[in-house]
Design an enzyme around this catalytic site. Structure first.
Site, PDB file in Angstrom:
ATOM      1  N   PRO A 289     -12.812 -32.832  58.463  1.00 31.42           N
ATOM      2  CG  PRO A 289     -13.804 -31.591  60.166  1.00 31.42           C
ATOM      3  CD  PRO A 289     -13.846 -31.803  58.677  1.00 31.42           C
TER       4      PRO A 289
ATOM      5  CG  HIS B 144      -4.953 -32.739  50.267  1.00 31.13           C
ATOM      6  ND1 HIS B 144      -5.389 -31.491  50.624  1.00 31.13           N
ATOM      7  CD2 HIS B 144      -4.278 -33.245  51.345  1.00 31.13           C
ATOM      8  CE1 HIS B 144      -5.016 -31.237  51.877  1.00 31.13           C
ATOM      9  NE2 HIS B 144      -4.341 -32.276  52.325  1.00 31.13           N
TER      10      HIS B 144
ATOM     11  CG  ASP C 278     -22.797 -39.189  89.016  1.00 27.43           C
ATOM     12  OD1 ASP C 278     -22.735 -40.127  89.835  1.00 27.43           O
ATOM     13  OD2 ASP C 278     -23.577 -39.183  88.049  1.00 27.43           O
TER      14      ASP C 278
ATOM     15  CG  ASP D 192      -6.141 -46.194  54.018  1.00 25.75           C
ATOM     16  OD1 ASP D 192      -6.745 -47.271  54.111  1.00 25.75           O
ATOM     17  OD2 ASP D 192      -5.352 -45.931  53.093  1.00 25.75           O
TER      18      ASP D 192
ATOM     19  CG  HIS E  88     -20.146 -37.749  85.464  1.00 25.51           C
ATOM     20  ND1 HIS E  88     -18.937 -38.396  85.529  1.00 25.51           N
ATOM     21  CD2 HIS E  88     -21.001 -38.600  84.836  1.00 25.51           C
ATOM     22  CE1 HIS E  88     -19.054 -39.596  84.976  1.00 25.51           C
ATOM     23  NE2 HIS E  88     -20.291 -39.744  84.539  1.00 25.51           N
TER      24      HIS E  88
ATOM     25  CD  GLU F  43     -21.176 -40.289  74.810  1.00 29.91           C
ATOM     26  OE1 GLU F  43     -21.471 -40.631  75.972  1.00 29.91           O
ATOM     27  OE2 GLU F  43     -20.294 -40.857  74.121  1.00 29.91           O
TER      28      GLU F  43
ATOM     29  CG  HIS G 238      -2.044 -37.076  51.620  1.00 27.08           C
ATOM     30  ND1 HIS G 238      -3.192 -37.827  51.660  1.00 27.08           N
ATOM     31  CD2 HIS G 238      -2.203 -36.110  52.564  1.00 27.08           C
ATOM     32  CE1 HIS G 238      -4.005 -37.346  52.599  1.00 27.08           C
ATOM     33  NE2 HIS G 238      -3.418 -36.293  53.154  1.00 27.08           N
TER      34      HIS G 238
END
Length: 665
Positions: A120, A30, A465, A157, A469, A407, A261
């Site tokens: 990531p 890149h 639950d 971005d 869950h 989380e 890119h």
């Protein structure tokens, strides 16, 4: 160093040239981002970033995070040009090649100066938030003399579009982390083309609403970049510096387009770029005068490092600081011994989430490095102790973070904290929400950091639950992640042992999968002389109970099913069928044992039966194709836990006949 544009521009062009040449040589990579952000990076490195190339792990250095990790040639160029031992020019020439450290995306374990593994998108910024948290917490205790540095991140971005960015900036703004500055590569380009194909949000306003200071600049104007950075440094809020840039800057026919890119520019465009930039040097050649200018960029840091060492040597907190920056493994073993002896003397039937809280009491009291938290489930995860007061914008000395319903952001921030050093982060949520954290957990393992994830409500045992869950596949799927220890303890003592092991593996992250429901204590006075050397969980599995009659069956269980395994063994013994009970709190540690130990626990001449309230997939590696695997291979249901265990066959009455039938062929 002077910000004379006549000297800064060639320095930036050296980044552009190395980046386009390396990507072309690899025929992969890149080039656009490093070419577009070369001016910003040159200003940052030359005037503001505090670093010492000769001491890349100096504790009070600034942290630099390339969140837009696809533009890895930017950081490789910067490290090489500014005097780090690695990468060499040969390393850069072999960009993306096997056996060389300049990987496609930056990897912290390959090169000093790469603070974290990125690629990531979005996680780099979130890890930078964790680094900034660690810096403030340590500063609150040791003061500016020993801890006072900034965390810088370059984000694209894509980093700001990812959902984790919303979690990260919300937390950073709430905590007023003014030592954090994000430089946004505002080039309006994604892989698909113009960013407005997919987004129309006002990024600046979003950050402002989250409590950030926002300033803009022309990302190709040296003086304007400096002005914006200095404004950011003067503000007590985290800052977003929106650097308006042109992707692929210098490539006359492709700059400003997505063509730069993620692909080499090609020989013709590189030749045209050389002409446009006035760069008439051969590939991978940087003239001596430009290299000399780059080599001076670390001089400020070398001087600052020397002054810092003098302050450390004269500080009455020198020994404490050095201890804080070290490993906690031995101290963890000592801290937990009395707790385990007490449990052995007076057994307790509690949920392992409660057992975890009980173990955390003496651990957090003895180990100031431990910083806890929860994603809005403190009362359920049992992660807070009397020693961990809240970390807040009003008091950075606290050791407990209220992450809110974030989380993924929590997990990534924990990685940043662990990478920073001086703190050992642990954070809680329900095990089912490990899927929200999953990519950050994977990065914990890849980056070799000892983040500890407290994942409670680990099975259908959470009850009413219901299936949304109730984890089924989560425990086994997490066991697939390399360099991740997944612990599922069966009682109070195993939980304490697993906590000790988690703290003794600083290069391996850990997951503690803990029950909601109360579990009987399976071990007692035999563990009264417990020491860290005799931690029975340390080998991943051990014989909890040996057969009385001639051994024909080995029952292998984890967590809440270990006591069930003991009940099954008792009924089999009543029928004259000898049965061992093996508790296997950590398959990864068991797999690391030698063949003799493993075959002794799981002898070939027995029927091996696994019992775990989760997916049965994978247990055949221990039971063999002729074994029996008791598990759940469907979603759960909403009902009291006892009713669910009965429905899904987790009772001695349901399991014993299956074993007898299997033995009888």
């Amino acid at each position: 160093m002077s910000l004379d544009p006549s000297r800064m521009a060639p320095m930036a062009n050296a980044i552009r040239a190395l980046s386009m040449d390396a990507v072309q040589a690899a025929n992969s990579g890149h080039p656009g981002m490093p070419m577009g952000m070369a001016d910003v990076a040159t200003v940052l490195w030359s005037k503001y970033l505090k670093f010492d190339p000769s001491a890349p792990n100096w504790a009070d250095r600034d942290r630099f995070v390339l969140s837009a990790g696809h533009g890895s040639m930017l950081i490789y160029s910067l490290l090489h040009l500014s005097g780090y031992a690695k990468p060499t020019i040969d390393d850069i020439r072999n960009f993306r090649q096997l056996g060389y450290p300049c990987a496609g995306h930056p990897e912290n374990f390959l090169l000093d100066g790469v603070e974290c593994t990125t690629g990531p998108l979005g996680q780099g910024v979130a890890m930078a938030v964790g680094m900034a948290i660690a810096e403030r917490q340590l500063n609150a205790h040791f003061g500016d003399d020993l801890v006072s540095h900034r965390t810088w991140a370059i984000a694209g971005d894509g980093c700001l579009m990812e959902g984790i960015n919303h979690e990260a900036i919300g937390l950073a703004g709430h905590l007023k982390l003014g030592q954090l500055i994000v430089l946004w590569d505002d080039n309006n380009i994604t892989i698909d083309g113009q960013a407005d194909l997919s987004t129309s949000e006002d990024v600046r306003t979003r950050h402002t609403s989250a409590g950030w200071h926002v300033v803009s600049c022309d990302g190709h104007d040296i003086a304007d970049i400096s002005r914006a950075i200095e404004e950011a440094m003067a503000d007590d809020r985290p800052s977003l510096v929106a650097c308006k840039t042109i992707i692929g800057k210098g490539a006359p026919n492709k700059q400003g387009t997505s063509a730069t890119h993620g692909a080499p520019l090609g020989p013709d465009e590189i030749a045209a770029a050389r002409e446009t930039l006035g760069w008439d040097h051969e590939p991978f050649v940087v003239p001596e005068d430009i290299m000399a200018d780059w080599q001076t960029t670390g001089h400020r840091g070398v001087e600052a490092h020397s002054e810092w060492k003098s302050r450390l040597e004269s500080s009455d907190k020198q020994d404490e600081f050095k201890a804080r920056m070290g490993n906690v493994g031995d101290a963890a073993g000592r801290a937990i011994e009395d707790h385990i002896r007490g449990l052995a003397a007076e057994p307790q039937k509690v949920a392992t989430r409660k057992a975890s809280e009980m173990a955390l009491g003496p651990l957090t009291e003895a180990l100031p490095q431990m910083i806890g938290g929860s994603a809005d489930l403190t009362g359920s995860n049992n992660t807070k102790t009397p020693s961990t007061l809240p970390f807040s914008a009003d008091d950075y000395s606290g050791r407990y973070l209220y992450y809110g319903i974030r989380e993924f952001g929590m997990a990534a921030a924990m990685n940043g904290m662990a990478l920073h050093g001086g703190v050992v982060p642990y954070g809680g949520t329900f095990l089912i929400f490990s899927d929200y954290c999953r990519n950050a957990i994977r990065l914990s393992a890849l980056q070799e950091v000892g983040a500890i994830y407290v994942m409670t409500h680990d099975s259908i045992g959470l009850g009413e639950d219901g299936p949304t869950h109730q984890p089924v596949e989560q425990v086994m799927s997490l066991r697939l992640v390399p360099n991740l220890n997944v612990y599922r303890p069966c009682d109070t003592i195993e939980t304490a042992e697993c906590w000790t092991l988690a703290l003794q593996t600083p290069n391996t992250p850990s997951i503690l999968a803990l029950s909601r429901q109360g579990l009987p204590q399976m071990r007692g006075q035999d563990d009264g002389e417990w020491t860290s050397v005799t931690n029975r969980s340390a080998k991943g599995a051990y014989r909890l109970k040996g057969a009385d009659a001639e051994r024909k069956v080995v029952l292998v269980a984890t967590g809440s099913e270990v006591h069930l395994g003991a009940e099954v063994a008792s009924e089999l013994e009543a029928q004259g069928i000898g049965a061992d009970v093996v508790s296997m709190p950590c398959t990864e540690l068991f797999d690391a044992q030698d063949a003799a130990y493993r075959s002794d626990l799981l002898p070939a001449d027995t029927l091996k039966v696994s019992i775990e309230a989760g997916a049965s997939f994978g247990w055949e590696r221990y039971t063999g194709l002729d074994g029996l695997n008791i598990g759940i291979d469907r979603f759960g249901a909403s009902a009291p836990a006892g009713d669910l265990f009965k429905k899904f066959g987790f009772t001695a009455d349901a399991i014993v006949p299956q074993i007898v039938n299997k033995l009888n062929g």
